[in-house]
Design an enzyme around this catalytic site. Structure first.
Site, PDB file in Angstrom:
ATOM      1  N   SER A   8       0.829  -1.200   0.000  1.00 51.24           N
ATOM      2  CA  SER A   8       0.000   0.000   0.000  1.00 51.24           C
ATOM      3  C   SER A   8       0.874   1.266   0.000  1.00 51.24           C
ATOM      4  O   SER A   8       1.772   1.398  -0.826  1.00 51.24           O
ATOM      5  CB  SER A   8      -0.932  -0.073   1.212  1.00 51.24           C
ATOM      6  N   ASP A  53      -8.901  -6.197  -4.579  1.00 51.12           N
ATOM      7  CA  ASP A  53      -8.541  -5.059  -3.750  1.00 51.12           C
ATOM      8  C   ASP A  53      -9.559  -3.932  -3.936  1.00 51.12           C
ATOM      9  O   ASP A  53      -9.752  -3.447  -5.042  1.00 51.12           O
ATOM     10  CB  ASP A  53      -7.147  -4.577  -4.147  1.00 51.12           C
ATOM     11  N   HIS A  62      -7.169  -6.200  -0.336  1.00 53.07           N
ATOM     12  CA  HIS A  62      -6.053  -5.250  -0.194  1.00 53.07           C
ATOM     13  C   HIS A  62      -4.984  -5.778   0.766  1.00 53.07           C
ATOM     14  O   HIS A  62      -3.794  -5.577   0.544  1.00 53.07           O
ATOM     15  CB  HIS A  62      -6.601  -3.900   0.298  1.00 53.07           C
TER      16      HIS A  62
END
Ligand code: NAG
Length: 247
Positions: free
Chosen positions: A113, A197, A225
């Site tokens: 991320s 995601d 995610h």
């Protein structure tokens, strides 16, 4: 039947013991297998080193060395997020780690991320110390894809950026994340796509890949995610393969 159960009772402690005693062997210098690597994990926003807890023992038990860092004011770093004045300060734990690496050692950096920003910065600053950079559904800026462009494309990302450290301005990030072909571009780069995601959707991941082509794209199906939580075995298998591709 009862005997079987008894036998099984011995298995778990034995497995745990074998895992435990394997740790010191996983050091690159002492292990005979040249493909054993040192993986360094960088969490996403609002997370910490803990977010990799499922993946780390798996990778470790296959002989790799693993380190999961807490960025500033994250995980067990109890500093107040408001005390972090810039994105450089937020990345400092990774910068310190890379600076302290012994001369001959290289690592595989894995960012999740927003951790991708820290990885990108480290690639620019320490290109010769990184055998590969792995972006796990991570923000992946590049020499021709700056943070302003990514920021403008992805509103979810923009809101996430606001949370951990409210003082990350676009200007601060643009200044710190000046990425060159010469440094950043010289590091092997892998993007791990996550099919389901919802934070950074597939379309956005594809767009980043198209605008900043990595050397390799790994596509994972059925993971959300938090790939390292939802598909730790699959992700571990991919990382093990990558360790062989990038010496
Ligand atoms: C980011 O890239 C865009 C498109 O290439 C460009 O127009 C813009 O000036 C760049 N911004 C910064 C801060 O470099």
């Amino acid at each position: 039947m009862e005997k079987k159960i008894k036998n099984n009772n011995y298995l778990l402690p034995l497995l745990l013991l074998s895992l435990f005693f394997q740790f010191p062997l996983s050091d690159n210098t002492s292990h005979p297998h040249h493909f054993h690597k040192h993986f360094v994990f960088i969490h996403g926003s609002c997370h910490g080193a803990w977010s990799w807890f499922k993946l780390l023992p798996l990778l470790q038990s296959s002989g790799h060395r693993v380190t999961a860092l807490d960025l500033a004011a994250s995980g067990i770093d109890h500093r107040n997020p408001d005390s972090i004045r810039s994105i450089s300060q937020y990345f400092q734990p990774l910068t310190d780690f890379m600076s302290a690496l012994p001369q001959h050692q290289k690592v595989i950096l894995v960012g999740h991320s927003l951790g991708g920003l820290a990885v990108a910065k480290a690639m620019e600053e320490f290109p010769t110390r990184i055998s590969a950079a792995v972006f796990v559904t991570a923000t992946m800026p590049g020499p021709a894809l700056n943070i302003s462009t990514i920021y403008g494309k992805d509103l979810t990302l923009a809101t996430l950026l606001m949370r951990p450290v409210p003082l990350f301005t676009e200007k601060d990030m643009s200044d710190v994340l000046k990425l060159s072909e010469r440094n950043y571009g010289s590091v092997k780069r892998v993007f791990v796509m996550s099919g389901m995601d919802l934070v950074s959707n597939k379309e956005f991941q594809r767009w980043m890949i198209e605008n900043n082509s990595p050397d390799r794209v790994v596509e994972m199906e059925g993971s959300d995610h938090m790939v390292m939580m939802s598909k730790p075995f699959q992700l571990c298998a991919h990382l093990q393969l990558l360790a062989q591709y990038y010496p």
